[in-house]
Design an enzyme around this catalytic site. Structure first.
Site, PDB file in Angstrom:
ATOM      1  N   GLY A  17       0.845  -1.209   0.000  1.00  0.00           N
ATOM      2  CA  GLY A  17       0.000   0.000   0.000  1.00  0.00           C
ATOM      3  C   GLY A  17       0.869   1.244   0.000  1.00  0.00           C
ATOM      4  O   GLY A  17       1.886   1.285   0.681  1.00  0.00           O
ATOM      5  N   ARG A  79       0.744  -5.232  -4.976  1.00  0.00           N
ATOM      6  CA  ARG A  79       0.831  -6.170  -3.847  1.00  0.00           C
ATOM      7  C   ARG A  79       1.340  -7.541  -4.312  1.00  0.00           C
ATOM      8  O   ARG A  79       1.042  -8.549  -3.683  1.00  0.00           O
ATOM      9  CB  ARG A  79      -0.522  -6.278  -3.149  1.00  0.00           C
ATOM     10  CG  ARG A  79      -0.954  -4.990  -2.443  1.00  0.00           C
ATOM     11  CD  ARG A  79      -1.756  -5.284  -1.218  1.00  0.00           C
ATOM     12  NE  ARG A  79      -2.248  -4.067  -0.570  1.00  0.00           N
ATOM     13  CZ  ARG A  79      -1.671  -3.506   0.481  1.00  0.00           C
ATOM     14  NH1 ARG A  79      -0.577  -4.029   0.996  1.00  0.00           N
ATOM     15  NH2 ARG A  79      -2.185  -2.425   1.033  1.00  0.00           N
ATOM     16  N   GLU A  80       2.088  -7.567  -5.409  1.00  0.00           N
ATOM     17  CA  GLU A  80       2.661  -8.815  -5.934  1.00  0.00           C
ATOM     18  C   GLU A  80       3.541  -9.484  -4.874  1.00  0.00           C
ATOM     19  O   GLU A  80       4.428  -8.842  -4.301  1.00  0.00           O
ATOM     20  CB  GLU A  80       3.491  -8.489  -7.183  1.00  0.00           C
ATOM     21  CG  GLU A  80       4.383  -9.624  -7.687  1.00  0.00           C
ATOM     22  CD  GLU A  80       3.581 -10.835  -8.163  1.00  0.00           C
ATOM     23  OE1 GLU A  80       2.619 -10.653  -8.916  1.00  0.00           O
ATOM     24  OE2 GLU A  80       3.944 -11.959  -7.771  1.00  0.00           O
ATOM     25  N   ASN A 116       5.420  -4.639   5.924  1.00  0.00           N
ATOM     26  CA  ASN A 116       5.783  -5.998   6.348  1.00  0.00           C
ATOM     27  C   ASN A 116       5.890  -7.011   5.211  1.00  0.00           C
ATOM     28  O   ASN A 116       6.847  -7.787   5.165  1.00  0.00           O
ATOM     29  CB  ASN A 116       4.789  -6.480   7.395  1.00  0.00           C
ATOM     30  CG  ASN A 116       5.019  -5.766   8.708  1.00  0.00           C
ATOM     31  OD1 ASN A 116       6.141  -5.779   9.212  1.00  0.00           O
ATOM     32  ND2 ASN A 116       4.016  -5.105   9.241  1.00  0.00           N
ATOM     33  N   ILE A 139       1.571   3.606   6.613  1.00  0.00           N
ATOM     34  CA  ILE A 139       0.800   4.448   7.546  1.00  0.00           C
ATOM     35  C   ILE A 139       0.546   3.692   8.840  1.00  0.00           C
ATOM     36  O   ILE A 139       0.321   4.289   9.878  1.00  0.00           O
ATOM     37  CB  ILE A 139      -0.542   4.922   6.935  1.00  0.00           C
ATOM     38  CG1 ILE A 139      -1.450   3.741   6.575  1.00  0.00           C
ATOM     39  CG2 ILE A 139      -0.315   5.827   5.743  1.00  0.00           C
ATOM     40  CD1 ILE A 139      -2.893   4.151   6.288  1.00  0.00           C
ATOM     41  N   ASP A 140       0.578   2.341   8.784  1.00  0.00           N
ATOM     42  CA  ASP A 140       0.178   1.529   9.949  1.00  0.00           C
ATOM     43  C   ASP A 140       1.195   1.562  11.099  1.00  0.00           C
ATOM     44  O   ASP A 140       0.857   1.211  12.222  1.00  0.00           O
ATOM     45  CB  ASP A 140      -0.027   0.064   9.537  1.00  0.00           C
ATOM     46  CG  ASP A 140      -1.066  -0.093   8.442  1.00  0.00           C
ATOM     47  OD1 ASP A 140      -1.895   0.818   8.282  1.00  0.00           O
ATOM     48  OD2 ASP A 140      -1.026  -1.112   7.726  1.00  0.00           O
ATOM     49  N   GLN A 271      -6.677   8.626   4.327  1.00  0.00           N
ATOM     50  CA  GLN A 271      -5.531   8.574   5.252  1.00  0.00           C
ATOM     51  C   GLN A 271      -4.212   8.291   4.556  1.00  0.00           C
ATOM     52  O   GLN A 271      -3.147   8.495   5.113  1.00  0.00           O
ATOM     53  CB  GLN A 271      -5.743   7.458   6.295  1.00  0.00           C
ATOM     54  CG  GLN A 271      -6.800   7.769   7.307  1.00  0.00           C
ATOM     55  CD  GLN A 271      -7.355   6.507   7.946  1.00  0.00           C
ATOM     56  OE1 GLN A 271      -6.962   6.136   9.027  1.00  0.00           O
ATOM     57  NE2 GLN A 271      -8.285   5.846   7.292  1.00  0.00           N
TER      58      GLN A 271
HETATM   59  O1  F6P Z   1      -1.050  -1.040   4.988  1.00  0.00           O
HETATM   60  C1  F6P Z   1      -1.706   0.131   4.707  1.00  0.00           C
HETATM   61  C2  F6P Z   1      -3.176  -0.113   4.567  1.00  0.00           C
HETATM   62  O2  F6P Z   1      -3.773   1.116   4.202  1.00  0.00           O
HETATM   63  C3  F6P Z   1      -3.868  -0.689   5.800  1.00  0.00           C
HETATM   64  O3  F6P Z   1      -4.075   0.281   6.792  1.00  0.00           O
HETATM   65  C4  F6P Z   1      -5.120  -1.247   5.188  1.00  0.00           C
HETATM   66  O4  F6P Z   1      -5.641  -2.289   5.970  1.00  0.00           O
HETATM   67  C5  F6P Z   1      -4.632  -1.767   3.865  1.00  0.00           C
HETATM   68  O5  F6P Z   1      -3.456  -1.046   3.566  1.00  0.00           O
HETATM   69  C6  F6P Z   1      -5.584  -1.593   2.712  1.00  0.00           C
HETATM   70  O6  F6P Z   1      -5.043  -2.253   1.619  1.00  0.00           O
HETATM   71  P1  F6P Z   1      -5.476  -2.112   0.096  1.00  0.00           P
HETATM   72  O7  F6P Z   1      -4.773  -0.904  -0.450  1.00  0.00           O
HETATM   73  O8  F6P Z   1      -4.963  -3.344  -0.546  1.00  0.00           O
HETATM   74  O9  F6P Z   1      -6.950  -1.970   0.070  1.00  0.00           O
END
Ligand code: F6P
Length: 345
Positions: A17, A79-80, A116, A139-140, A271
């Site tokens: 992300g 997200r590969e 991660n 952001i987490d 966010q």
């Molecule tokens: O890891 C950042 C994040 O925004 C998390 O807070 C959230 O759960 C996830 O990514 C959302 O992922 P995606 O962009 O795949 O919808």
């Protein structure tokens, strides 16, 4: 300029992300690599997908101008997960393709900017023999081995401003306002922005809530003639509904249990978007320049990190597969509790 490092070719990718500050980190790595060490910078498109498809472009110092304040990532992301098998027969081994393309591009190192999942992949690639340096972003704020990730400060600023805005409308209508914030399985964004904006109830995954305790607390506030309450909820808290947000679930439950009019807001991707905060720009720049120094020193298989405001490097092996969660006795939790904030327990 170091003779050792001059002529090195480094690949750089951003995966997972996105978050505010990524471009500041790319700029920090790139400018230091090019200006200080005379290295060549190869930008890989869309995370590990770009390494699999050999989709890349050389970045000059000029390409890095004007990106410090930009949100998102100029390289694109995905997200590969190359080490995840599709289970199909005759599947092409993506890690083999990555290694092949790493060699064809003549790379001396691959910089992986991510959270991660990305850092786990970076570690696996390093075990496959590639020279890798990781930079933590999300952001987490849940990357183990560093006190903070960039992206977090910007997300907390945005979430705090959103909650500040809920106060006035909650007060006008005498309502309970519930806001759901991101954070995956960690409660850092909810904890920090909940405290920064005076949230009355803060619910985080690390402290399992009890519905009746939330209701009791909110009714007590109403009995004390407090006209409204703010409930800050991390997205990762327990949600019995599979197809609706936890904000929706808890808002209905609070209304049913207390009779108090309740409204929910899911802040979502706002966010993650937009310009990075000054703190994130500075942190990302520090991480980026330090990563270039690590490459020049051939300090591979490591992630750049912040420990007590000092930049350090930690082995990816130590980081991979772990999460940095909020401890239930984190000083901020205890301080909030001592001021009467409810954690739903
Ligand atoms: O890891 C950042 C994040 O925004 C998390 O807070 C959230 O759960 C996830 O990514 C959302 O992922 P995606 O962009 O795949 O919808």
């Amino acid at each position: 300029m170091s003779k050792r490092s001059s002529g090195m070719r480094i690949g750089i990718l951003t995966a997972g992300g996105d978050c505010p500050g990524i471009n500041a980190a790319i700029r920090g790595v790139g400018k230091t690599a090019i200006v200080k060490y005379g290295m060549t910078l190869i930008g890989i498109s869309d995370g590990f997908t770009g390494m699999i498809n050999k989709d890349y472009t050389e970045l000059t110092e000029k390409d890095l101008s004007g990106i410090l304040t930009l949100g998102g990532t100029i390289l694109g992301t995905s997200r590969e997960k190359p080490f995840k098998s599709s289970g199909k027969k005759n599947e092409i081994k993506k890690p083999d393709l990555i290694r092949e393309h790493y060699e064809q591009l003549g790379l001396d190192c691959l910089v992986c900017i991510g959270g991660n999942g990305t850092l786990k992949t970076a570690h696996l690639l390093s075990q496959e023999g590639l020279n890798v340096v990781g930079i933590p972003k999300t952001i987490d704020n849940d990357v183990w081995g560093t006190d903070i990730t960039f992206g977090f400060s910007s997300a907390v600023n945005i979430a705090t401003e959103a909650i500040d805005r809920l106060h006035s409308t909650a007060n006008s209508h005498k309502r309970i306002m519930l806001i759901e914030l991101m954070g995956h399985n960690a409660g850092w964004i909810a904890l920090y922005s909940g405290i920064a904006s005076g949230g009355d109830v803060i619910l985080i995954p690390e402290i399992p809530y009890k519905e009746e305790k939330i209701a009791e607390y909110l009714l007590h506030r109403a009995e004390e003639n407090k006209p409204y309450s703010i409930v800050v909820v991390a997205e990762g808290v327990s949600n019995p509904l599979k197809d609706r947000s936890v904000a929706h679930y808890l808002s209905n439950r609070i209304n049913e249990m207390t009779g108090l009019e309740t409204r929910e807001t899911v802040l979502g991707y706002i966010q993650r978007g937009g310009t990075p905060s000054p703190m994130d720009r500075v942190l990302a720049t520090r991480y980026g320049t330090a990563a270039a120094d690590m490459i020049a020193d051939k300090d591979f298989g490591k992630m750049v990190a912040l420990k007590n405001d000092e930049i350090v490097s930690v082995p990816l092996a130590d980081v991979s597969g772990k999460l940095k969660l909020v401890e239930p006795d984190n000083p901020l939790v205890l301080q909030a509790k001592s001021m009467g904030t409810s954690f739903g327990i």
